[in-house]
Design a protein around this motif. Structure first.
Motif, PDB file in Angstrom:
ATOM      1  N   THR A  43       0.854  -1.181   0.000  1.00 45.44           N
ATOM      2  CA  THR A  43       0.000   0.000   0.000  1.00 45.44           C
ATOM      3  C   THR A  43       0.893   1.235   0.000  1.00 45.44           C
ATOM      4  O   THR A  43       1.818   1.332   0.820  1.00 45.44           O
ATOM      5  CB  THR A  43      -0.925   0.023   1.231  1.00 45.44           C
ATOM      6  OG1 THR A  43      -1.785  -1.116   1.186  1.00 45.44           O
ATOM      7  CG2 THR A  43      -1.776   1.291   1.249  1.00 45.44           C
ATOM      8  N   GLN A  45       1.167   5.719  -1.140  1.00 47.17           N
ATOM      9  CA  GLN A  45       0.458   6.954  -1.426  1.00 47.17           C
ATOM     10  C   GLN A  45       1.227   7.825  -2.404  1.00 47.17           C
ATOM     11  O   GLN A  45       2.460   7.838  -2.396  1.00 47.17           O
ATOM     12  CB  GLN A  45       0.222   7.759  -0.143  1.00 47.17           C
ATOM     13  CG  GLN A  45      -0.828   7.176   0.790  1.00 47.17           C
ATOM     14  CD  GLN A  45      -1.046   8.068   1.989  1.00 47.17           C
ATOM     15  OE1 GLN A  45      -0.116   8.696   2.492  1.00 47.17           O
ATOM     16  NE2 GLN A  45      -2.286   8.138   2.461  1.00 47.17           N
ATOM     17  N   ALA A  54     -10.154  12.063  -2.816  1.00 42.00           N
ATOM     18  CA  ALA A  54      -9.358  10.896  -2.414  1.00 42.00           C
ATOM     19  C   ALA A  54      -9.816   9.682  -3.202  1.00 42.00           C
ATOM     20  O   ALA A  54     -11.011   9.389  -3.277  1.00 42.00           O
ATOM     21  CB  ALA A  54      -9.508  10.655  -0.923  1.00 42.00           C
ATOM     22  N   SER A  56      -8.688   5.447  -4.367  1.00 43.51           N
ATOM     23  CA  SER A  56      -7.827   4.273  -4.204  1.00 43.51           C
ATOM     24  C   SER A  56      -7.853   3.485  -5.496  1.00 43.51           C
ATOM     25  O   SER A  56      -8.905   3.363  -6.140  1.00 43.51           O
ATOM     26  CB  SER A  56      -8.314   3.381  -3.061  1.00 43.51           C
ATOM     27  OG  SER A  56      -8.226   4.050  -1.827  1.00 43.51           O
ATOM     28  N   THR A 155      -2.270  -1.458  -3.394  1.00 40.07           N
ATOM     29  CA  THR A 155      -3.300  -0.435  -3.279  1.00 40.07           C
ATOM     30  C   THR A 155      -2.623   0.922  -3.353  1.00 40.07           C
ATOM     31  O   THR A 155      -1.710   1.204  -2.566  1.00 40.07           O
ATOM     32  CB  THR A 155      -4.069  -0.549  -1.955  1.00 40.07           C
ATOM     33  OG1 THR A 155      -4.720  -1.828  -1.890  1.00 40.07           O
ATOM     34  CG2 THR A 155      -5.122   0.546  -1.838  1.00 40.07           C
ATOM     35  N   GLU A 157      -3.119   4.764  -2.785  1.00 34.21           N
ATOM     36  CA  GLU A 157      -3.955   5.787  -2.171  1.00 34.21           C
ATOM     37  C   GLU A 157      -3.472   7.134  -2.706  1.00 34.21           C
ATOM     38  O   GLU A 157      -2.306   7.482  -2.561  1.00 34.21           O
ATOM     39  CB  GLU A 157      -3.826   5.751  -0.645  1.00 34.21           C
ATOM     40  CG  GLU A 157      -4.176   4.421  -0.001  1.00 34.21           C
ATOM     41  CD  GLU A 157      -5.683   4.190   0.087  1.00 34.21           C
ATOM     42  OE1 GLU A 157      -6.446   5.104  -0.294  1.00 34.21           O
ATOM     43  OE2 GLU A 157      -6.077   3.100   0.532  1.00 34.21           O
ATOM     44  N   ARG A 159      -4.719  11.386  -4.341  1.00 32.96           N
ATOM     45  CA  ARG A 159      -5.678  12.485  -4.399  1.00 32.96           C
ATOM     46  C   ARG A 159      -5.494  13.279  -5.687  1.00 32.96           C
ATOM     47  O   ARG A 159      -4.379  13.366  -6.216  1.00 32.96           O
ATOM     48  CB  ARG A 159      -5.509  13.448  -3.207  1.00 32.96           C
ATOM     49  CG  ARG A 159      -6.066  12.936  -1.892  1.00 32.96           C
ATOM     50  CD  ARG A 159      -6.002  14.003  -0.827  1.00 32.96           C
ATOM     51  NE  ARG A 159      -6.640  13.568   0.399  1.00 32.96           N
ATOM     52  CZ  ARG A 159      -7.930  13.718   0.662  1.00 32.96           C
ATOM     53  NH1 ARG A 159      -8.719  14.324  -0.218  1.00 32.96           N
ATOM     54  NH2 ARG A 159      -8.440  13.286   1.795  1.00 32.96           N
TER      55      ARG A 159
END
Length: 259
Positions: A43, A45, A54, A56, A155, A157, A159
């Protein structure tokens, strides 16, 4: 947790049982034993300072996944590019870890690979001083949007830079070098150097997302890119592709409540 180039990475190791055949005394000479098999899920970002929606991206690798390059970006429903969410660092900087062997040993060096992710590159529409759309030193994608390509399921994450409303599209382009098959052979275009680093063309996936509507939005395969990166068109003829279609098992965009 480790912060690298504004990309937050968390490595999760999950143990699952796998059978191992081993010699043991007695009986018929064979016995099944259990051995822990490590499965990775990463995971991470990007764009942690983004002020927008946001999102995913949940990616499950396919049986032919082997160090692919990829880019993820956002565009409007008319196909107009808005921004990049993630792109592999080597493409974002135009510098590959094994890009220079002038001293007899491999070291990092600049390489231009227009065939790697041409649909994304042309959508981004930033021409460098060499007259193509690939990032290179002086024309890099900012670190906030780049990172190492995950080697496992992951994953992302992320924005958007600014709040978005209504419907928009999230796209992913993925390409695996040296991925030949019976149609896309290494001598199909003998005079095209760019093709030789790409073989089967990059595949493009897309999902239409509604801002503020939570849920899972599966990404669908919508076409392929030019085999040598000569243009930014989307090609629909996928019948000649084989292993390239199995790099991805599944990928989806997840919008959470309030985003």
């Amino acid at each position: 947790m480790k912060n690298i180039n504004n990309t937050l990475i968390t490595l999760v190791l999950v143990a699952s049982a796998a059978a191992l055949i081993a010699f043991v005394p007695g009986g018929d000479g064979y016995q099944k034993r259990k051995k822990a098999k490590v499965v990775e899920h990463i995971t991470f970002q990007t764009n942690i300072n983004g002020q927008g929606n946001a999102l995913s991206l949940e990616f499950v690798k396919g049986p032919e996944h082997n160090h692919p390059l990829m880019a993820v970006w956002v565009e409007d429903t008319d196909g107009n590019y808005i921004q990049t969410l993630f792109v592999a660092t080597s493409i974002a900087k135009g510098v590959f870890a094994y890009g220079d062997k002038s001293t007899g040993r491999w070291k990092a060096g600049e390489i231009q690979r227009p065939a790697a992710l041409p649909y994304w590159a042309h959508k981004r529409n930033v021409m460098n001083d060499k007259g193509n759309y690939m990032p290179r030193p002086g024309f890099e994608v900012p670190d906030a949007y780049s990172g190492a390509t995950p080697k496992a399921n992951f994953t992302l994450e992320t924005r958007t830079d600014k709040p978005m409303s209504g419907k928009f599209r999230v796209l992913m382009e993925i390409n695996q070098s040296w991925d030949w098959n019976r149609y896309w052979t290494n001598n199909k275009f003998p005079d095209d150097r760019e093709y030789k680093t790409s073989s089967q063309p990059a595949i493009v996936y897309a999902a239409e997302v509604t801002a503020g509507v939570p849920g899972e939005y599966p990404m669908q395969m919508i076409g392929r890119s030019h085999h040598a990166g000569a243009d930014g068109k989307l090609y629909n003829d996928l019948e000649t592709l084989t292993t390239a279609l199995k790099i991805v098992e599944s990928v989806k965009v997840v919008v959470k409540a309030g985003n």
